[in-house]
Design a protein around this motif. Structure first.
Motif, short mmCIF file in Angstrom:
data_model
loop_
_atom_site.label_atom_id
_atom_site.label_comp_id
_atom_site.label_asym_id
_atom_site.label_seq_id
_atom_site.Cartn_x
_atom_site.Cartn_y
_atom_site.Cartn_z
N ALA A 84 -7.38 0.33 -3.62
CA ALA A 84 -6.68 -0.75 -4.25
C ALA A 84 -7.22 -2.22 -4.05
O ALA A 84 -8.06 -2.20 -2.87
CB ALA A 84 -5.07 -0.65 -3.72
N ALA A 131 -5.89 -5.05 4.21
CA ALA A 131 -4.38 -4.98 4.11
C ALA A 131 -3.96 -5.39 5.71
O ALA A 131 -4.51 -4.96 6.70
CB ALA A 131 -3.65 -3.76 3.91
N LEU A 164 0.88 -1.09 -0.01
CA LEU A 164 0.06 -0.02 -0.05
C LEU A 164 1.08 1.23 -0.02
O LEU A 164 1.58 1.52 0.98
CB LEU A 164 -0.75 0.04 1.37
N VAL A 171 -5.26 -0.10 -8.87
CA VAL A 171 -5.18 1.19 -7.78
C VAL A 171 -6.08 2.12 -8.59
O VAL A 171 -5.73 2.51 -9.79
CB VAL A 171 -3.85 1.66 -7.66
N ARG A 193 0.41 -4.16 3.43
CA ARG A 193 0.26 -4.53 2.29
C ARG A 193 -0.83 -5.69 2.19
O ARG A 193 -1.41 -6.08 3.11
CB ARG A 193 1.53 -5.51 1.87
N MET A 194 -1.29 -5.89 0.74
CA MET A 194 -2.20 -7.06 0.47
C MET A 194 -1.34 -8.17 0.21
O MET A 194 -0.48 -8.04 -0.72
CB MET A 194 -3.25 -6.62 -0.65
N THR A 251 -9.28 -6.35 -0.92
CA THR A 251 -9.19 -4.80 -1.10
C THR A 251 -8.09 -4.25 -0.16
O THR A 251 -7.77 -4.97 0.79
CB THR A 251 -10.36 -3.88 -0.95
N ASP A 252 -7.76 -3.09 -0.22
CA ASP A 252 -6.78 -2.37 0.68
C ASP A 252 -7.34 -2.46 2.04
O ASP A 252 -6.51 -2.06 3.15
CB ASP A 252 -6.47 -0.94 0.26
#
Length: 193
Positions: A97, A117, A91, A163, A121-122, A113-114
């Motif tokens: 995202a 996360a 991210l 994104v 990060r995902m 999705t973000d």
């Protein structure tokens, strides 16, 4: 006379039902015979486990159907024959995202999705059912894995990072964030760490 008309209507209805069923079956079979499906288009861009940024869509030109000019995207083709695959998208900025996983037929079978996360990060580990069973068998009950483990319906597929750009000024940052996606094979012994 009315018996002949009823019989004719019966046969006409029977023909219409058979024609409709045939049409329906043909429509369902088209993706199986398509040569330029989503996976073929993505696989033509790069070798497996290499992230490739998709060309930005413009109002007049789109490399992929339904591409949105406000979305930066990248893809990574994977092959599970060597073991599970770990996909990561960092991210890098505020905004929407997503990370989605698609089968060999191009069908999305999982997405996050973000908001999902963790640690900036995902991230997900993609595996076959057999690989997942091997991972679970090696799990430590006292220290369980915090991996998001996803079972893929096919041995090959692709991960896609998207994104959303909120303005044209964000387009470069969004493209860099999408292009920072990684997907790499991970042996089962390492996947359990």
């Amino acid at each position: 006379m009315s018996g002949i008309i009823l019989r004719a209507l019966y046969y006409l209805a029977l023909v219409a039902v058979i024609a409709a069923l045939t049409h329906f079956v043909v429509l369902l079979m088209i993706p199986a015979f398509a040569e330029r499906d989503a996976f073929a288009r993505v696989a033509a861009l790069a070798a497996p486990f290499k992230t490739v940024a998709l060309p930005a869509a413009t109002p007049t030109e789109r490399a992929f159907p339904f591409s949105d000019p406000a979305v930066a995207a990248s893809v990574c083709v994977y092959d599970l024959s060597g073991g599970p695959v770990r996909a990561r998208v960092p991210l890098g900025r505020a905004g929407f995202a997503s990370l989605s996983f698609h089968s060999r037929r191009g069908v999305a079978f999982y997405a996050l999705t973000d908001r999902a996360a963790n640690k900036g990060r995902m991230e997900a580990l993609i595996a076959t059912p057999e690989q997942l069973r091997a991972l679970i068998a090696r799990d430590d009950e006292d220290n369980p894995s915090d991996d998001l483990r996803i079972v893929s319906p096919t041995m090959q597929g692709f991960a896609m990072a998207r994104v959303l750009t909120s303005s044209p000024d964000d387009a470069t940052a969004a493209a860099q964030q999408a292009a920072a996606m990684t997907c790499a094979p991970e042996p089962i012994a390492e996947a359990e760490k």
